[in-house]
Design an enzyme around this catalytic site. Structure first.
Site, PDB file in Angstrom:
ATOM      1  N   GLU A  27       0.832  -1.217   0.000  1.00  0.00           N
ATOM      2  CA  GLU A  27       0.000   0.000   0.000  1.00  0.00           C
ATOM      3  C   GLU A  27       0.864   1.264   0.000  1.00  0.00           C
ATOM      4  O   GLU A  27       2.055   1.215   0.332  1.00  0.00           O
ATOM      5  CB  GLU A  27      -0.907   0.017   1.235  1.00  0.00           C
ATOM      6  CG  GLU A  27      -0.131   0.041   2.549  1.00  0.00           C
ATOM      7  CD  GLU A  27      -0.959   0.539   3.741  1.00  0.00           C
ATOM      8  OE1 GLU A  27      -1.554   1.621   3.645  1.00  0.00           O
ATOM      9  OE2 GLU A  27      -0.957  -0.147   4.767  1.00  0.00           O
ATOM     10  N   VAL A 108      -5.064  -0.334   2.674  1.00  0.00           N
ATOM     11  CA  VAL A 108      -5.091  -1.790   2.490  1.00  0.00           C
ATOM     12  C   VAL A 108      -6.265  -2.147   1.579  1.00  0.00           C
ATOM     13  O   VAL A 108      -6.115  -2.885   0.604  1.00  0.00           O
ATOM     14  CB  VAL A 108      -5.210  -2.519   3.855  1.00  0.00           C
ATOM     15  CG1 VAL A 108      -5.412  -4.018   3.651  1.00  0.00           C
ATOM     16  CG2 VAL A 108      -3.983  -2.250   4.727  1.00  0.00           C
ATOM     17  N   SER A 142     -13.246  -0.628   9.660  1.00  0.00           N
ATOM     18  CA  SER A 142     -12.428  -0.313   8.494  1.00  0.00           C
ATOM     19  C   SER A 142     -12.879  -1.084   7.251  1.00  0.00           C
ATOM     20  O   SER A 142     -13.172  -2.284   7.321  1.00  0.00           O
ATOM     21  CB  SER A 142     -10.968  -0.648   8.779  1.00  0.00           C
ATOM     22  OG  SER A 142     -10.205  -0.480   7.597  1.00  0.00           O
ATOM     23  N   LYS A 161      -4.106  -3.277  13.720  1.00  0.00           N
ATOM     24  CA  LYS A 161      -3.544  -2.186  14.530  1.00  0.00           C
ATOM     25  C   LYS A 161      -4.053  -2.263  15.963  1.00  0.00           C
ATOM     26  O   LYS A 161      -5.235  -2.471  16.206  1.00  0.00           O
ATOM     27  CB  LYS A 161      -3.933  -0.846  13.913  1.00  0.00           C
ATOM     28  CG  LYS A 161      -3.287  -0.617  12.561  1.00  0.00           C
ATOM     29  CD  LYS A 161      -3.599   0.776  12.057  1.00  0.00           C
ATOM     30  CE  LYS A 161      -2.890   1.046  10.753  1.00  0.00           C
ATOM     31  NZ  LYS A 161      -3.222   0.108   9.684  1.00  0.00           N
TER      32      LYS A 161
END
Ligand code: PSU
Ligand code: MN
Length: 310
Positions: A27, A108, A142, A161
């Site tokens: 990415e 991503v 996300s 994360k």
């Protein structure tokens, strides 16, 4: 009239794909929004070198002039690293930026879209986006997770994360039928830390068997990806208590500043970096590099598996 998406491969990536050599997609949002200059540029080059060390060709992805670029040049990386104002482009932003002839840095999620279009079945990053803490009320999940259910790309990462709710992230992946394979550890890693405290559903240390699992998932007709985790190395990992304290402070600050939505991940990551005196940013860079090497090894194992079974 049919619409085709312009894809510009670097010569190296085009040749590698043509010759069925392993390629790992990467990415660019981490370059523009994750790390600061010049560490972002240096890290991007080290990540590419790590993919090569693992036995694959790196393909860092971005959007430029309304085209998906697969394999950023050194000049592209320098420009993205040093110029401000390059937007974060996630999956839903992709058609707008492409149609307008614009540019942007891929997360991503949008990198998975691009990788699949480009015919690259492996992707690597340090930490996935996931279900945010407090998502019960904010509904902030996300797009990285949703895209994992839609793109046939295997993702090698050090878990998700640590600023996220990792238990809910794992629940989401289970609900959405995304296999999670832990390589080199029993637990799902927490990006900065070796363990999230959550046991991974499967541990497989044999890369050839992981390649077979990925091929089998797709042979079974699943439209989405597979998550393959690798923990941070001991020397790179951050003390979980230190990271957790900084994350809790960052969450309070974000609430106070009213930060939600697209900018939240970057805000939290940077607040945690400041609170730890840069310790987590350093870990972020190290983990991007170590994960990329494992990504290179996994993609190479998958390419071997494919050529042995074609
Ligand atoms: N900020 C960082 N590092 C990152 C990201 C943001 O310091 O890696 C990224 C990745 O590109 C990831 C995205 O795909 O954030 C997820 O954003 P969100 O949680 O808004 O979906
Ligand atoms: Mn979000």
């Amino acid at each position: 009239m049919s619409t085709t998406i312009p894809i510009v491969h670097s010569e190296e990536v085009r040749e590698a794909l043509h010759e069925h050599r392993p390629v790992v997609a990467l990415e660019s949002n981490v370059i523009t929004h994750g790390l600061s200059y010049p560490h972002n540029a240096e890290t991007a080059h080290q990540v590419e070198a790590a993919v090569r060390k693992g036995g694959s060709v790196p393909a860092t992805i971005c959007i430029e002039d309304g085209a998906i670029r697969v394999g950023m040049t050194a000049a592209d990386i320098e420009r993205f690293a040093s110029e401000g104002g390059i937007p974060k482009v996630s999956s839903r932003d992709l058609p707008v930026v492409l149609a307008r002839g614009g540019r942007g840095a891929t997360t991503v999620a949008s990198s998975l879209v691009a990788a699949e279009l480009a015919g690259i079945p492996f992707f690597s990053s340090a930490g996935l986006g996931g279900v945010h803490r407090g998502a019960q009320t904010t509904m902030d999940i996300s797009s990285d997770l949703i895209q994992l259910t839609r793109s046939k790309v295997a993702v090698v990462c050090a878990g998700a994360k640590m600023i996220l709710d990792l238990a809910l992230t794992m629940e989401y992946l289970e609900t959405q039928c995304v296999p999670v394979i832990a390589h080199g550890s029993d637990d799902f890693p927490a990006f900065y830390c070796a363990s999230s405290g959550i046991r991974a559903p499967h541990r497989i240390d044999d890369e050839d068997l992981i390649a077979k699992v990925v091929a089998t998932h797709w042979a079974a007709g699943h439209p989405g990806g597979v998550v393959i985790t690798t923990p941070p190395r001991d020397e790179d990992a951050v003390d979980p208590a230190v990271a957790e304290a900084a994350i809790n402070d960052a969450l309070v600050q974000a609430e106070r500043d009213g930060v939600t939505g697209q900018g939240l991940t970057k805000y939290l990551m940077h607040a945690v970096d400041r609170a730890t005196g840069g310790r987590t940013a350093q870990a972020n860079m190290a983990v991007l590099i170590s994960t990329a090497e494992v990504g290179g090894q996994m993609a190479a194992a998958y390419a071997r598996y494919q050529s042995d079974h074609s």
